[in-house]
Write a protein that holds these residues in place. Structure first.
Motif, PDB file in Angstrom:
ATOM      1  N   PRO A  50      95.041 -36.487 -12.790  1.00  0.00           N
ATOM      2  CA  PRO A  50      95.137 -35.157 -12.683  1.00  0.00           C
ATOM      3  C   PRO A  50      94.320 -34.146 -13.745  1.00  0.00           C
ATOM      4  N   TYR A  51      93.471 -33.518 -13.997  1.00  0.00           N
ATOM      5  CA  TYR A  51      93.429 -32.749 -15.004  1.00  0.00           C
ATOM      6  C   TYR A  51      93.295 -31.450 -15.415  1.00  0.00           C
ATOM      7  N   MET A  52      94.158 -30.400 -16.348  1.00  0.00           N
ATOM      8  CA  MET A  52      93.939 -29.433 -16.045  1.00  0.00           C
ATOM      9  C   MET A  52      93.938 -28.678 -17.067  1.00  0.00           C
ATOM     10  N   VAL A  53      91.879 -27.834 -17.080  1.00  0.00           N
ATOM     11  CA  VAL A  53      92.366 -27.026 -18.256  1.00  0.00           C
ATOM     12  C   VAL A  53      92.190 -25.433 -18.283  1.00  0.00           C
ATOM     13  N   ILE A  54      92.997 -24.759 -19.160  1.00  0.00           N
ATOM     14  CA  ILE A  54      92.852 -23.724 -19.081  1.00  0.00           C
ATOM     15  C   ILE A  54      92.099 -23.039 -20.207  1.00  0.00           C
ATOM     16  N   ASP A  55      91.704 -21.915 -19.523  1.00  0.00           N
ATOM     17  CA  ASP A  55      90.222 -21.006 -19.990  1.00  0.00           C
ATOM     18  C   ASP A  55      89.510 -21.883 -20.927  1.00  0.00           C
ATOM     19  N   GLY A  56      88.497 -23.595 -20.679  1.00  0.00           N
ATOM     20  CA  GLY A  56      88.278 -23.584 -20.981  1.00  0.00           C
ATOM     21  C   GLY A  56      88.658 -24.474 -22.673  1.00  0.00           C
ATOM     22  N   ASN A  57      89.368 -24.376 -22.763  1.00  0.00           N
ATOM     23  CA  ASN A  57      89.769 -24.676 -24.749  1.00  0.00           C
ATOM     24  C   ASN A  57      91.100 -25.656 -24.357  1.00  0.00           C
ATOM     25  N   GLU A  58      92.594 -25.573 -23.859  1.00  0.00           N
ATOM     26  CA  GLU A  58      93.576 -25.596 -23.504  1.00  0.00           C
ATOM     27  C   GLU A  58      93.705 -27.079 -21.849  1.00  0.00           C
ATOM     28  N   SER A  59      94.175 -28.277 -22.522  1.00  0.00           N
ATOM     29  CA  SER A  59      94.492 -29.164 -21.464  1.00  0.00           C
ATOM     30  C   SER A  59      95.085 -29.747 -20.997  1.00  0.00           C
ATOM     31  N   VAL A  60      95.780 -30.059 -20.147  1.00  0.00           N
ATOM     32  CA  VAL A  60      97.440 -30.692 -19.587  1.00  0.00           C
ATOM     33  C   VAL A  60      96.568 -31.807 -18.630  1.00  0.00           C
ATOM     34  N   PHE A  61      97.482 -32.808 -19.528  1.00  0.00           N
ATOM     35  CA  PHE A  61      97.309 -34.318 -18.187  1.00  0.00           C
ATOM     36  C   PHE A  61      98.878 -34.826 -17.783  1.00  0.00           C
ATOM     37  N   THR A  62      99.352 -33.606 -16.207  1.00  0.00           N
ATOM     38  CA  THR A  62     100.858 -33.743 -16.277  1.00  0.00           C
ATOM     39  C   THR A  62     100.903 -33.242 -14.436  1.00  0.00           C
ATOM     40  N   GLY A  63     101.636 -34.774 -13.348  1.00  0.00           N
ATOM     41  CA  GLY A  63     101.614 -34.428 -12.484  1.00  0.00           C
ATOM     42  C   GLY A  63     102.565 -33.892 -12.244  1.00  0.00           C
ATOM     43  N   ARG A  64     103.595 -33.280 -13.255  1.00  0.00           N
ATOM     44  CA  ARG A  64     104.584 -31.902 -13.052  1.00  0.00           C
ATOM     45  C   ARG A  64     104.280 -30.793 -13.422  1.00  0.00           C
ATOM     46  N   ALA A  65     104.190 -29.669 -12.589  1.00  0.00           N
ATOM     47  CA  ALA A  65     104.314 -28.337 -12.226  1.00  0.00           C
ATOM     48  C   ALA A  65     104.640 -27.638 -13.000  1.00  0.00           C
ATOM     49  N   GLU A  66     105.910 -27.900 -13.619  1.00  0.00           N
ATOM     50  CA  GLU A  66     106.270 -27.214 -14.925  1.00  0.00           C
ATOM     51  C   GLU A  66     106.063 -27.515 -15.918  1.00  0.00           C
ATOM     52  N   THR A  67     105.503 -28.420 -16.376  1.00  0.00           N
ATOM     53  CA  THR A  67     104.785 -28.011 -17.592  1.00  0.00           C
ATOM     54  C   THR A  67     103.929 -28.029 -17.738  1.00  0.00           C
ATOM     55  N   PHE A  68     102.727 -27.596 -16.335  1.00  0.00           N
ATOM     56  CA  PHE A  68     101.183 -26.615 -16.810  1.00  0.00           C
ATOM     57  C   PHE A  68     102.040 -25.605 -16.599  1.00  0.00           C
ATOM     58  N   TYR A  69     102.814 -25.090 -15.681  1.00  0.00           N
ATOM     59  CA  TYR A  69     103.780 -23.210 -15.612  1.00  0.00           C
ATOM     60  C   TYR A  69     103.683 -22.883 -17.523  1.00  0.00           C
ATOM     61  N   SER A  70     104.354 -23.806 -18.116  1.00  0.00           N
ATOM     62  CA  SER A  70     105.069 -23.428 -19.077  1.00  0.00           C
ATOM     63  C   SER A  70     103.786 -23.312 -20.225  1.00  0.00           C
ATOM     64  N   ARG A  71     103.072 -23.890 -20.463  1.00  0.00           N
ATOM     65  CA  ARG A  71     101.548 -24.175 -20.564  1.00  0.00           C
ATOM     66  C   ARG A  71     100.225 -22.955 -20.397  1.00  0.00           C
ATOM     67  N   VAL A  72     100.708 -22.699 -19.334  1.00  0.00           N
ATOM     68  CA  VAL A  72      99.762 -21.621 -19.005  1.00  0.00           C
ATOM     69  C   VAL A  72     100.425 -20.771 -19.503  1.00  0.00           C
ATOM     70  N   ASN A  73     101.158 -19.923 -19.613  1.00  0.00           N
ATOM     71  CA  ASN A  73     102.405 -18.581 -20.379  1.00  0.00           C
ATOM     72  C   ASN A  73     102.235 -18.513 -21.776  1.00  0.00           C
ATOM     73  N   SER A  74     102.339 -20.157 -21.907  1.00  0.00           N
ATOM     74  CA  SER A  74     102.205 -20.108 -23.970  1.00  0.00           C
ATOM     75  C   SER A  74     100.796 -19.602 -24.363  1.00  0.00           C
ATOM     76  N   VAL A  75      99.652 -20.197 -23.390  1.00  0.00           N
ATOM     77  CA  VAL A  75      98.103 -19.302 -23.765  1.00  0.00           C
ATOM     78  C   VAL A  75      98.069 -17.694 -23.300  1.00  0.00           C
ATOM     79  N   ARG A  76      98.766 -17.890 -22.729  1.00  0.00           N
ATOM     80  CA  ARG A  76      98.864 -16.052 -22.070  1.00  0.00           C
ATOM     81  C   ARG A  76      99.371 -15.259 -23.045  1.00  0.00           C
ATOM     82  N   GLY A  77     100.196 -16.362 -23.919  1.00  0.00           N
ATOM     83  CA  GLY A  77     101.992 -15.365 -24.589  1.00  0.00           C
ATOM     84  C   GLY A  77     100.930 -15.290 -26.174  1.00  0.00           C
ATOM     85  N   ARG A  78      99.916 -16.039 -26.246  1.00  0.00           N
ATOM     86  CA  ARG A  78      99.786 -16.204 -27.489  1.00  0.00           C
ATOM     87  C   ARG A  78      98.462 -15.829 -27.794  1.00  0.00           C
TER      88      ARG A  78
END
Length: 212
Positions: A50-78
């Motif tokens: 599975p591949y996840m793309v956030i806002d069209g510019n941040e990508s996450v390749f992982t099956g671990r939900a916590e990794t995805f959530y942390s990346r979403v929060n980091s993108v939102r924060g900065r």
């Protein structure tokens, strides 16, 4: 479930070398993933799931939900440039009214470019049996599954409302909604987005105040 996130499951037309073709896969989703890969916006050199793309510019390749959530929060924060909001509402006779936003002065895009407006139809959830080449089965549940993707307009940074004819909401197990994404190409940042569901959201009824 987060009202501030538009999350879509865009199924590609393949799984892996041991699994049969994905029956819910769309050519538009496969093309979108390859476009992200060719634009250099993926962390991996290979196209995988599975591949996840956030806002069209941040990508996450992982099956671990916590990794995805942390990346979403980091993108939102900065993020200094958040996607603009596309207003959507139901019109008459199964038509959707899409109001594209006006670009504020401090929004960092080149208005000489032409941006594509995509209308996405999704279903709330799909339960699907997956069988590999050895005949073993798994039952998987997917949320917000993209069923159709259609280019409906061009956008040059100006506010305007367009009317789009759609199919009648099916309801039942096929209920879902529509989302609008605006970007320059399939492998670019998402500059604006909006969402419209088929049904009214049930709100908790407030208890009447008791008299003293």
């Amino acid at each position: 479930k987060d009202p501030n996130v538009i999350a879509l499951s865009c199924h590609v037309q393949y799984w892996d070398k041991n699994t049969l073709a994905n029956p819910t896969g769309l050519e538009a989703c496969t093309y979108r993933q390859w476009a992200y890969q060719s634009s250099g916006r993926m962390d991996q050199a290979e196209v995988k799931i599975p591949y996840m793309v956030i806002d069209g510019n941040e990508s996450v390749f992982t099956g671990r939900a916590e990794t995805f959530y942390s990346r979403v929060n980091s993108v939102r924060g900065r993020s200094l440039r958040l996607p603009l909001w596309v207003d959507m509402k139901w019109g008459d006779e199964n038509k959707v009214l899409v109001t594209l936003p006006d670009v504020p002065r401090n929004f960092n895009i080149n208005l000489r470019d032409s941006f594509s407006v995509w209308l996405i139809r999704y279903e709330d959830f799909i339960i699907q049996k997956i069988r590999n080449k050895k005949g073993k089965e798994r039952v998987l549940r997917f949320s917000n599954v993209v069923r159709k993707a259609k280019h409906i307009a061009k956008w040059h940074g100006e506010a305007r409302t367009i009317e789009v004819a759609v199919q009648a909401p099916p309801g039942g197990n096929k209920k879902g909604g529509y989302a609008v994404l605006i970007h320059s190409t399939n492998g670019s940042d998402i500059y604006a987005a909006g969402k419209l569901i088929d049904y009214e959201v049930e709100t908790e009824k407030k208890k009447p105040k008791e008299s003293p």
